[in-house]
Design an enzyme around this catalytic site. Structure first.
Site, short mmCIF file in Angstrom:
data_model
loop_
_atom_site.label_atom_id
_atom_site.label_comp_id
_atom_site.label_asym_id
_atom_site.label_seq_id
_atom_site.Cartn_x
_atom_site.Cartn_y
_atom_site.Cartn_z
N ASP A 262 37.09 33.99 36.01
CA ASP A 262 36.38 35.12 36.61
C ASP A 262 35.76 35.94 35.49
O ASP A 262 36.31 36.01 34.37
CB ASP A 262 37.34 35.99 37.43
N GLU B 70 33.81 39.76 34.51
CA GLU B 70 33.36 41.10 34.84
C GLU B 70 32.10 41.35 34.01
O GLU B 70 32.02 40.94 32.85
CB GLU B 70 34.43 42.15 34.54
N HIS C 184 39.42 43.45 40.51
CA HIS C 184 38.19 43.51 39.72
C HIS C 184 38.47 43.51 38.21
O HIS C 184 37.65 44.03 37.44
CB HIS C 184 37.33 44.72 40.10
N ASP D 252 41.98 38.59 38.87
CA ASP D 252 41.16 37.93 39.88
C ASP D 252 41.23 36.41 39.75
O ASP D 252 41.25 35.69 40.75
CB ASP D 252 39.71 38.39 39.79
#
Length: 572
Positions: A30, A32, A171, A176
């Site tokens: 994942d 960000e 998040h 995540d």
């Protein structure tokens, strides 16, 4: 013919079964970011979990300095502040470590297009090759597996709750990713009950497939997992499509899955009522059989059937002042094959100019020519026999030079063209010289290919062997440029008895007219490419396989220089 094969009761290989999901390594990751568009927006955090068979093999997590300020709304969403990434490494330092962590694994992400888009952009920007890995999107998989009653939303938080994930997504990249691992395992349990047990089946299952398309998978059930040619047949038993495969069953099954996205092929599959297969000893035999079946059936859904590769040839006309003519049917003394009529005409013009042959199509009397000189005569590129400026005897040396070049006995026309090229360069006509160089290079390549094909097609019988990669040999028996027999001697099987049996059972081939003795040009070309692959050995031949010493083979180093010069000019 195949000898020394495995007994029928041996277990199938993983290649035949596919890669079981329990043995597949997944890297669930994942990102960000500072926004939604790779390039203007940057990566602020990467988190990844490597799993196989339900076991966590490792984790990867790092903050990343995006190189731009993080917008306030993103700070509020992720909790990652500018101060947190101030001392973090830039993405160009993080990428090598992440790519090494993910090497050889299947990449998994929730809304994978978003995450892989950022990583692809970063790899491209900093000179790292994007790994050729399979990618699984848990959003797409959830849409395929779950109903609205199972989960009204496919957001990561909703799916994590549905599957009782041990980590709550928040998040932040690693949390995540951990939640996505549990979602992935929950979804894999669901597809397992639908008969999806291997990575290949999972990748085929992900795209949307119509029920009618999926029902036709049974058409592949009877096919063997061996090399060969497959034929899709329509409602009237007509051949719709022909193809080759190293594993017939696996390849044909792919036509009934979402991995097949070509509209015309989906249309063909909808019409198909049966799939036939011809087992072959190895890939060379399959390729040759495919060529022959395409020529015989002209299937409507094969693009090569729409534009059949009929070759073009150059031949000298039979008249007092012969010229080069572009024809369809080869005869003895013809030059070719050429893939297009345009290429044949260009070669005819270049060779005529080098040898001093006329290019006009009028018939010229040997005793009372009555024509008028054309522009080429005024430029000194034609002797104007039409106007009586050249006798049959004066014209004859050019005809003889072309005949000798085609026969591989003398390459004077090529040397003459090169001298003309040098004269243009010395006169500083550089653009014209470059154009003539490219035309000469095309002619040299055509003559060289023609000699190589003709040399192979002239051999009554040639037997060659290629290593099969497992300690055995793949054999081919060639007769006058055609594949007459093919077989395999597996590891541990004496090869020469197999060769003797293949020769004894090989197809009888009678030589026909023309430089290729009646063999199709495309088939001779396929055989030539196979014979010149690394590792291929000649077993026996009725006479030495040799190219003309005075043909175009000696010009290959010049061709390399010409290609380099042409490429530099395009760049400049």
């Amino acid at each position: 013919m195949t000898t020394g094969g495995p007994p029928g009761n041996l277990q199938l290989t993983f290649d035949e079964l596919g890669t079981p999901l329990r043995d597949t390594t997944f890297v669930v990751f994942d990102l960000e970011t500072t926004g939604t568009r790779p390039g203007p927006d940057g990566i602020t955090e990467i988190g990844a979990v490597k799993v196989r068979g339900g076991e966590v093999l490792g984790e990867f997590a790092t903050l990343v300095d995006p190189g731009t300020p993080i917008p306030p709304q993103i700070v509020q969403l992720t909790g990652i502040t500018n101060a947190m990434v101030y001392d973090a490494p830039r993405i160009e330092r993080v990428l090598p470590a992440f790519l090494e962590f993910a090497a050889g694994a299947v990449l998994v992400a929730h809304n994978a297009a978003f995450d892989t888009g950022f990583l692809r952009a970063a790899c491209q920007a900093h000179g790292y090759p994007w790994p050729k890995a399979a990618v699984v999107c848990t959003v797409r998989l959830a849409r395929r597996v779950l109903t609205r009653q199972d989960s009204p939303s496919n957001r990561l938080g909703a799916l994590a709750t549905l599957f009782n994930a041990s980590t709550t997504p928040n998040h932040r990249a690693l949390d995540d990713a951990r939640a996505t691992v549990d979602v992935l395992h929950g979804l894999l349990e669901r597809v397992g009950s639908l008969g999806v047990h291997s990575l290949e089946e999972l990748l085929d299952y992900l795209p949307e497939v119509t029920p009618a398309q999926r029902r036709k998978r049974g058409l592949a059930a009877h096919l063997p997992a061996t090399p060969g040619v497959y034929l899709f047949r329509g409602p009237n038993d007509e051949v719709l499509y022909v193809g080759t495969a190293s594993n017939l069953r696996r390849r044909v099954r792919q036509y009934f899955t979402g991995s097949e996205s070509r509209g015309r092929i989906r249309e063909m599959v909808a019409l198909a009522g049966r799939v036939d297969a011809i087992e072959c000893a190895h890939s060379l035999e399959a390729e040759i059989r495919e060529l022959r079946l395409l020529a015989a059936h002209r299937p409507a859904y094969n693009r090569r059937s729409k534009n059949p590769r009929h070759a073009w040839w150059l031949t000298l006309t039979d008249e007092a002042f012969p010229r080069l003519s572009v024809v369809r049917l080869p005869r003895d003394g013809a030059l070719g094959p050429f893939r297009t009529q345009q290429a044949a005409r260009l070669a005819a013009d270049t060779l005529s100019g080098a040898a001093g042959l006329r290019t006009c199509t009028q018939r010229i009397s040997a005793h009372a020519p009555s024509g008028k000189p054309c522009a080429l005569a005024e430029l000194g590129r034609c002797g104007a026999p039409c106007a009586g400026r050249q006798s049959v005897g004066e014209y004859a040396p050019g005809v003889a030079a072309v005949t000798e070049l085609i026969g591989g006995r003398d390459n004077r026309p090529l040397r003459s063209a090169l001298r003309q090229l040098d004269e243009l360069a010395e006169a500083q006509h550089f653009e014209q010289a470059a154009r003539r160089r490219d035309e000469l290079a095309a002619l040299v390549r055509s003559v060289d290919r023609a000699h190589r094909l003709a040399a192979l097609a002239s051999i009554a019988e040639l037997v060659a062997a290629a290593p099969d990669g497992s300690g055995g040999w793949e054999f081919a028996v060639l007769r006058y440029g055609r594949l007459a027999s093919a077989g395999v001697a597996r590891r541990g099987v004496p090869p020469m008895p197999v060769v003797d049996a293949l020769v004894a059972s090989a197809e009888t081939v009678l030589p026909g007219p023309g430089p290729l003795h009646g063999a199709p040009a495309e088939e001779v070309g396929v055989l030539l490419r196979w014979l010149t692959k690394p590792g291929v050995r000649l077993v026996r031949t009725t006479r030495p396989w040799a190219e003309p010493a005075r043909g175009a083979s000696g010009w290959r180093s010049w061709l390399d220089l010409a290609a380099t010069a042409s490429a530099l000019e395009r760049v400049g």
